[in-house]
Design a protein around this motif. Structure first.
Motif, PDB file in Angstrom:
ATOM      1  N   LYS A   7       0.847  -1.192   0.000  1.00 42.22           N
ATOM      2  CA  LYS A   7       0.000   0.000   0.000  1.00 42.22           C
ATOM      3  C   LYS A   7       0.884   1.244   0.000  1.00 42.22           C
ATOM      4  O   LYS A   7       1.828   1.337   0.793  1.00 42.22           O
ATOM      5  CB  LYS A   7      -0.925  -0.026   1.214  1.00 42.22           C
ATOM      6  CG  LYS A   7      -1.859   1.169   1.289  1.00 42.22           C
ATOM      7  CD  LYS A   7      -1.306   2.255   2.192  1.00 42.22           C
ATOM      8  CE  LYS A   7      -2.055   3.552   2.089  1.00 42.22           C
ATOM      9  NZ  LYS A   7      -1.518   4.592   2.986  1.00 42.22           N
ATOM     10  N   GLY A 151      -7.528   8.371   5.729  1.00 45.22           N
ATOM     11  CA  GLY A 151      -6.498   7.363   5.950  1.00 45.22           C
ATOM     12  C   GLY A 151      -6.954   5.955   5.604  1.00 45.22           C
ATOM     13  O   GLY A 151      -6.268   4.973   5.866  1.00 45.22           O
ATOM     14  N   ASP A 154      -5.159   2.483   4.071  1.00 39.28           N
ATOM     15  CA  ASP A 154      -4.484   1.461   4.893  1.00 39.28           C
ATOM     16  C   ASP A 154      -5.427   0.282   5.101  1.00 39.28           C
ATOM     17  O   ASP A 154      -5.025  -0.883   5.020  1.00 39.28           O
ATOM     18  CB  ASP A 154      -4.125   2.015   6.277  1.00 39.28           C
ATOM     19  CG  ASP A 154      -3.069   3.092   6.238  1.00 39.28           C
ATOM     20  OD1 ASP A 154      -2.388   3.213   5.206  1.00 39.28           O
ATOM     21  OD2 ASP A 154      -2.929   3.812   7.246  1.00 39.28           O
TER      22      ASP A 154
HETATM   23 MG    MG Z   1      -2.115   7.520   5.566  1.00 41.27          MG
END
Ligand code: MG
Ligand code: ASP
Length: 408
Positions: A7, A151, A154
């Motif tokens: 990732k 975020g 992830d």
């Molecule tokens: Mg991040």
């Protein structure tokens, strides 16, 4: 041969040059015979740009339409990444979240993954493709585009690794691993070679931004081997998130210090001290989908008590109006206040289980600097305090020193 999910965060895909260097790394792994699935974020700053655009039109944007907009950031980078791989002579194919079919619930802007259809990806891998998947996004049962919260790429990476039973999930970012605390606040902060999954979970939930908390939860649930690495360095093993605790003598009591500037404190003053009050206060807040973090209720005096809790800063206004409109009159509370000039500092370590006096050492360290503690909460491996926002960096620095985190 291993199946590896890699990732890459926003800074790792910030421009075509970086995407080319990402592709070169993937090519090296591929040359070793591994099967690779790449998950990318949007180019750094892009998600913020898209949210700001939406807000220029509607100050509190409709969540479904906001998701439609912000999901485009990752759609650009999957195409670019696939092109960069093709330019290196590698067979590559991109998928949006809905093309994979990453099925989520329908809570727009913070959807949860329900299932992943891994069949097409498996087939492509077997056919020799590198598969590139858009992070952060999915689709609900009615076909609406959803996103997984800031975020969230992830979580896409870890969830894909779990669904594909990958050998490792590598999270490439702009730091070379998980640090004892944010090196921008404490330059002496040190990279950890290993950290336990439980510690990582606490650090992420207490404000460490290295990994989105849901990704750590996923990794724990499905026992995904997770590693945080720098996308700017060729060498280095980063930080491995482990599932065993090593009971070595050198194991420090505290592994890290996390902090969070994003919370606000809400105080409900003078509520009747009787059964059902906590529920009457927090029930309507929960129904409005506002997450509550710390909660404190004082012992009653004169039949009344005070009730304090924290929420995300962005949701303070919403929580206050719910309380003032629906709760205050109903329960007969004297006053309801909000304060967003606070910050939370947490020390985390599995070593706390076998050591006493950690809390008092933390409180003494803060007291010596004249830092007032407004709220405290603890778990088996964490002590968190709320302090005035202006003392945050000082608090982190003195605690880092007091617990000797700079020493290897
Ligand atoms: Mg991040
Ligand atoms: N692009 C999204 C964000 O900025 C998701 C991610 O980067 O993980 O929050």
């Amino acid at each position: 041969m291993a199946l590896i999910v890699q990732k890459y965060g926003g800074t790792s895909v910030a421009n075509p040059e970086r995407i080319k260097s990402l592709a070169a790394r993937v090519a090296r792994y591929k040359a070793l015979g591994h099967q690779i699935v790449v998950v990318v974020s949007a180019m750094s700053g892009e998600t913020n740009r898209l949210i700001a655009l939406a807000k220029e039109i509607m100050p509190d944007p409709d969540p479904r339409e906001l998701d439609v907009m912000v999901a485009t950031g990752e759609q650009v980078t999957i195409g670019m990444t696939a092109l960069a791989l093709m330019e290196l002579g590698i067979k590559a194919k991109s998928y949006t979240g809905s093309q994979v079919k990453i099925l989520t619930d329908n809570s727009h802007t913070k959807a949860r993954i329900l299932s992943i259809d891994e069949h097409n990806i498996k087939q492509d891998l077997d056919d020799g493709y590198v598969v590139v998947v858009a992070g952060f996004q999915g689709v609900d049962a009615d076909g609406n585009i959803t996103t997984l919260g800031r975020g969230g790429s992830d979580t896409t990476g870890v969830a894909l690794a779990a669904a594909l039973k990958a050998d490792e999930c590598q999270i490439y970012t702009d730091v070379d691993g998980v640090y004892t605390t944010d090196p921008r606040v404490v330059p002496e902060a040190r990279r950890l070679d290993k950290i336990t999954f439980e510690e990582m979970l606490e650090l992420a939930s207490q404000g460490s931004k290295v990994l989105q908390i849901r990704s750590v939860e996923f990794a724990g649930k499905y026992k995904v081997k997770l590693r945080v690495l720098s996308s700017f360095e060729e060498e280095g093993d980063g930080t491995l998130i482990t599932f065993e605790e090593e009971n070595t003598m050198e194991q420090p009591v505290i592994s890290g210090i996390a902090f969070n500037r994003d919370e606000a404190k809400i105080t409900v003053l003078g509520v009747p001290d009787k059964p059902g009050i906590a529920y009457q206060i927090l029930g309507p807040v929960a129904e409005a989908n506002v997450d509550v973090d710390m909660i404190i209720q004082n012992t009653g005096a004169d039949g009344t008590t005070d009730f304090t809790f924290t929420v995300h800063k962005n949701e303070m206004g919403k929580a206050l109006s719910i309380l003032r409109d629906k709760v205050q009159g109903h329960i007969g509370a004297r006053e309801i206040n909000g304060d967003d000039k606070i910050a939370k500092v947490s020390i985390v370590g599995v070593g706390m289980r076998s050591h006493v006096g950690i809390a008092s050492q933390m409180f003494r360290t803060l007291a010596e600097e004249g830092i007032n503690i407004q709220m405290i909460s603890t778990s088996e491996i964490k002590i968190a305090v709320v302090v005035d926002e202006k003392y945050l960096e000082l608090a982190v620095r003195v605690l880092h020193k007091a617990f000797e985190l700079e020493a290897a």
